[in-house]
Design a protein around this motif. Structure first.
Motif, mmCIF file in Angstrom:
data_model
loop_
_atom_site.group_PDB
_atom_site.id
_atom_site.type_symbol
_atom_site.label_atom_id
_atom_site.label_comp_id
_atom_site.label_asym_id
_atom_site.label_seq_id
_atom_site.Cartn_x
_atom_site.Cartn_y
_atom_site.Cartn_z
ATOM 1 N N ALA A 156 -5.111 -0.508 10.761
ATOM 2 C CA ALA A 156 -5.089 -1.620 9.618
ATOM 3 C C ALA A 156 -5.202 -3.342 9.608
ATOM 4 O O ALA A 156 -5.814 -3.245 11.141
ATOM 5 C CB ALA A 156 -3.489 -1.937 9.627
ATOM 6 N N ARG B 4 -6.072 10.074 3.285
ATOM 7 C CA ARG B 4 -6.197 9.362 1.841
ATOM 8 C C ARG B 4 -7.177 10.013 0.981
ATOM 9 O O ARG B 4 -7.905 9.357 0.453
ATOM 10 C CB ARG B 4 -6.318 7.625 2.356
ATOM 11 N N ASP C 106 -1.970 6.012 5.429
ATOM 12 C CA ASP C 106 -2.961 6.162 6.473
ATOM 13 C C ASP C 106 -3.412 7.148 7.270
ATOM 14 O O ASP C 106 -2.334 7.638 8.185
ATOM 15 C CB ASP C 106 -3.084 4.943 7.509
ATOM 16 N N LYS D 180 0.910 -1.140 0.248
ATOM 17 C CA LYS D 180 0.578 0.694 0.145
ATOM 18 C C LYS D 180 0.456 1.630 -0.050
ATOM 19 O O LYS D 180 1.622 1.338 0.916
ATOM 20 C CB LYS D 180 -1.151 -0.006 0.955
ATOM 21 N N VAL E 83 -4.359 5.177 10.940
ATOM 22 C CA VAL E 83 -5.865 4.155 10.752
ATOM 23 C C VAL E 83 -5.489 3.211 10.859
ATOM 24 O O VAL E 83 -4.900 2.245 10.220
ATOM 25 C CB VAL E 83 -6.987 4.610 9.223
#
Length: 221
Positions: A209, A186, A183, A179, A207
């Motif tokens: 995971a 986004r 985070d 990725k 955020v």
């Protein structure tokens, strides 16, 4: 241009270690070339490790789709810190202006290529990355997973990462599963100019995971 102008001034006034040691021009040119690229590796690493500087640099890592345009996305304050630091290094060593011009030129070309969304065959990439940074090598640096974000800092030459233990050969999740971006930044709104310029003053809310994903444990408050 500021760094080059400073280098010209230092050279005209014989300031810096190279002038003090009265080094041969060609020797000073070659050594200065490598020192200047080592400086960029080092300052890049510092931007990742010092929290207040990371807040400036993380704008560059916000881009969820790494391509040539990503190379141009840096916070103005980051550029100021980089230029001031570069001038100090040039002053201390007395790096010849031609070393800075050529190193900057080659580094810019390689950096544009390494950010480009292109795929080079592994049989070609492997020998090249022994000396120069390649797109596949630098793409790992834009991983959303912090241990990979904090790797492959090289701009022109790749061997600094190997020598200083920051080299990662392949992403843990593979290139297809890796990725990109950060985070917490986004949403499309996060990529608007005003949000990017104010990003150093915003809190980075990580955020959580999924269990199958690597987790960024860095405290970016």
């Amino acid at each position: 241009m500021t760094t080059i102008s400073a280098a010209i001034y230092f050279q005209e006034n014989t300031l810096g270690l190279f002038h003090l040691l009265n080094l041969n021009f060609w020797f000073a040119f070659v050594i200065g070339f490598f020192i200047y690229d080592l400086f960029h590796y080092s300052i890049h690493r510092v931007f990742h490790k010092v929290p207040v500087l990371w807040k400036l640099h993380r704008l560059h890592h916000t881009d969820p789709d790494v391509d040539v345009s990503t190379e141009l996305k840096h916070h103005p304050f980051e550029l100021v810190v980089t230029v001031v630091s570069a001038v100090v290094v040039v002053f201390v060593f007395g790096i010849p202006p031609v070393s800075i011009i050529l190193c900057s030129l080659f580094a810019q070309v390689v950096s544009l290529i390494s950010h480009a969304n292109i795929k080079i065959a592994e049989s070609v990439d492997t020998p090249i990355r022994k000396v120069f940074v390649t797109p596949a090598m630098h793409r790992i640096h834009h991983s959303a997973w912090q241990p990979e974000t904090d790797s492959n800092y090289g701009v022109l030459f790749s061997f600094w990462d190997r020598w200083f233990g920051t080299y990662v050969d392949k992403p843990l999740a593979g290139y297809e599963g890796m990725k990109l971006g950060l985070d917490g930044f986004r949403s499309p709104r996060d990529l608007w100019l005003d949000k990017l310029l104010l990003q150093p003053f915003r809190r980075h809310v990580v955020v959580p995971a999924l269990k199958s994903e690597p987790v960024d444990k860095r405290n970016n408050a």
